[in-house]
Write a protein that holds these residues in place. Structure first.
Motif, short mmCIF file in Angstrom:
data_model
loop_
_atom_site.label_atom_id
_atom_site.label_comp_id
_atom_site.label_asym_id
_atom_site.label_seq_id
_atom_site.Cartn_x
_atom_site.Cartn_y
_atom_site.Cartn_z
N GLU A 44 0.83 -1.21 0.00
CA GLU A 44 0.00 0.00 0.00
C GLU A 44 0.86 1.26 0.00
O GLU A 44 0.55 2.23 -0.68
N ARG A 45 1.95 1.23 0.74
CA ARG A 45 2.82 2.41 0.77
C ARG A 45 3.44 2.65 -0.61
O ARG A 45 3.63 3.81 -1.01
N TYR A 46 3.75 1.58 -1.32
CA TYR A 46 4.33 1.74 -2.65
C TYR A 46 3.30 2.27 -3.65
O TYR A 46 3.62 3.10 -4.51
N VAL A 47 2.07 1.80 -3.53
CA VAL A 47 1.02 2.30 -4.43
C VAL A 47 0.76 3.77 -4.16
O VAL A 47 0.67 4.58 -5.10
N HIS A 48 0.66 4.14 -2.89
CA HIS A 48 0.48 5.55 -2.57
C HIS A 48 1.69 6.37 -3.03
O HIS A 48 1.54 7.49 -3.51
N GLY A 49 2.89 5.80 -2.87
CA GLY A 49 4.09 6.49 -3.30
C GLY A 49 4.09 6.77 -4.79
O GLY A 49 4.53 7.83 -5.24
N TYR A 50 3.57 5.83 -5.57
CA TYR A 50 3.49 6.01 -7.02
C TYR A 50 2.60 7.20 -7.37
O TYR A 50 2.86 7.93 -8.33
N LEU A 51 1.55 7.39 -6.58
CA LEU A 51 0.57 8.45 -6.88
C LEU A 51 0.96 9.80 -6.29
O LEU A 51 0.37 10.82 -6.64
N GLU A 52 1.95 9.81 -5.40
CA GLU A 52 2.37 11.06 -4.77
C GLU A 52 3.18 11.93 -5.73
O GLU A 52 3.79 11.43 -6.68
N GLU A 53 3.21 13.18 -5.40
CA GLU A 53 4.10 14.08 -6.12
C GLU A 53 5.54 13.86 -5.65
O GLU A 53 5.79 13.14 -4.68
N LYS A 54 6.48 14.50 -6.32
CA LYS A 54 7.89 14.37 -5.93
C LYS A 54 8.08 14.81 -4.47
O LYS A 54 7.40 15.72 -4.00
N GLY A 55 8.98 14.16 -3.79
CA GLY A 55 9.25 14.49 -2.40
C GLY A 55 8.49 13.64 -1.41
O GLY A 55 8.65 13.82 -0.20
N GLY A 56 7.68 12.67 -1.90
CA GLY A 56 6.90 11.82 -1.02
C GLY A 56 7.68 10.61 -0.55
O GLY A 56 8.90 10.65 -0.39
N PHE A 57 6.97 9.48 -0.36
CA PHE A 57 7.57 8.28 0.20
C PHE A 57 8.76 7.79 -0.63
O PHE A 57 9.80 7.43 -0.07
N PHE A 58 8.64 7.78 -1.96
CA PHE A 58 9.73 7.26 -2.79
C PHE A 58 11.01 8.05 -2.56
O PHE A 58 12.09 7.48 -2.41
N ALA A 59 10.90 9.38 -2.54
CA ALA A 59 12.09 10.21 -2.35
C ALA A 59 12.70 9.97 -0.96
O ALA A 59 13.92 9.87 -0.82
N ARG A 60 11.84 9.87 0.04
CA ARG A 60 12.34 9.63 1.40
C ARG A 60 13.00 8.26 1.49
O ARG A 60 14.04 8.11 2.13
N HIS A 61 12.41 7.25 0.83
CA HIS A 61 12.96 5.90 0.89
C HIS A 61 14.32 5.83 0.18
O HIS A 61 15.26 5.21 0.68
N ARG A 62 14.43 6.49 -0.97
CA ARG A 62 15.72 6.51 -1.67
C ARG A 62 16.79 7.18 -0.82
O ARG A 62 17.92 6.70 -0.73
N ARG A 63 16.43 8.30 -0.18
CA ARG A 63 17.41 9.00 0.67
C ARG A 63 17.81 8.11 1.84
O ARG A 63 18.99 8.07 2.22
N ARG A 64 16.85 7.41 2.42
CA ARG A 64 17.13 6.55 3.57
C ARG A 64 18.12 5.44 3.19
O ARG A 64 19.11 5.21 3.90
N LEU A 65 17.87 4.75 2.07
CA LEU A 65 18.77 3.68 1.65
C LEU A 65 20.15 4.23 1.31
O LEU A 65 21.17 3.58 1.56
N ARG A 66 20.17 5.42 0.75
CA ARG A 66 21.46 6.03 0.42
C ARG A 66 22.23 6.35 1.70
O ARG A 66 23.44 6.10 1.80
N THR A 67 21.54 6.90 2.69
CA THR A 67 22.18 7.23 3.96
C THR A 67 22.73 5.99 4.63
O THR A 67 23.81 6.00 5.24
#
Length: 270
Positions: A159-182
């Motif tokens: 569900e988080r991934y589906v919502h992330g797909y529909l979010e604008e930039k800066g949402g869950f996907f961006a936060r998740h990428r930053r987290r894995l990078r950190t």
């Protein structure tokens, strides 16, 4: 255009090559399985509640080479090894002088008696196994848990991934990428939303991805109908010691679900 990493810390890492990354992850897992010492503490897996107690064990953590729970038995399909020895299915080992471990395949019947354990924990396991195998394993988990026992499952939340797909930039996907990078989990992920959805299905050896309803379906199919099933938060749950096994590594994407067994009926007064 290629996504092969130019980062010297991750040579040849290509986020868009799931099979290649599977090989990378296999090498990483093999490194995790290396240990300093292995000592056999029991020639066979203790079956009964009493035998488990005699070894100081009250519960099982699946997909864990080294469970931090002081009363936990860690299990995994893969063996642990030292330069001179490796685990085999059957015995219980003391790993590095601190952790109990036995090698198990969750596709097989569990070698424990009915109502033998107080708790079962599995972090990011079910998504790596076909749904039918998970349901069979859950049936076995239900069998070995005692009345009042607790099962805690964690898995990536679709569900988080589906919502992330529909979010604008800066949402869950961006936060998740930053987290894995950190956390230094590979080079930066591609920023395409379709990639972010595809990777949760096709990377890391994943076989079946759950939302809460799908995980509840698997539990119901395994006979957990009369159990109390609740959604939980990171490190919150019916048993603080079991919830404390949650790791913070991927908490931002994780679904936490617990199933509590009905309590035993009171004994009739004589």
């Amino acid at each position: 255009m290629t996504s092969v990493s130019a980062d010297p810390a991750f040579p040849g890492w290509d986020w868009e090559d799931p099979e290649g990354l599977d090989a990378t992850m296999a090498r990483f897992t093999e490194n995790l399985a290396a240990c300093r010492s292995l000592e056999t503490v029991s020639a066979r897996v203790p079956r009964s509640r009493q035998e488990l107690r005699e070894l100081g064990l009250t519960g099982i953590e699946f997909a864990a080479f080294r469970t931090p729970h002081p009363e936990g038995l860690g299990t995994d399909l893969l063996p642990l090894y030292t330069p001179d020895a490796r685990t085999e299915p059957g015995p219980v080992y003391l790993v590095d002088g601190a952790h109990r471990f036995t090698q198990l395949d969750i596709g097989d019947p569990l070698p424990f008696d009915d109502a033998a354990v107080d708790w079962v924990y599995a972090e990011h396991l079910v998504e790596h196994v076909p749904l039918g195998t998970v349901i069979g394993w859950l049936r076995e988990v239900r069998r070995v848990l005692r009345p009042g026992g607790v099962l805690r499952l964690t898995t990536p939340d679709l569900e988080r991934y589906v919502h992330g797909y529909l979010e604008e930039k800066g949402g869950f996907f961006a936060r998740h990428r930053r987290r894995l990078r950190t956390l230094r989990v590979g080079p930066p992920m591609p920023e395409r939303r379709a990639f972010m959805v595809n990777q949760i299905f096709y990377h890391f050896g994943h076989r079946w991805i759950y939302d809460e309803a799908e995980l509840r379906h698997a539990l119901a199919a395994a006979g957990f109908d009369n159990w109390r099933i609740t959604r939980q938060e990171y490190r919150e749950g019916a048993r603080a010691d079991v919830a404390a096994l949650d790791t913070g590594f991927r908490r931002d994407e994780t679904l936490y679900l617990e199933a509590a067994a009905p309590a035993a009926p009171p004994r009739e007064a004589r």
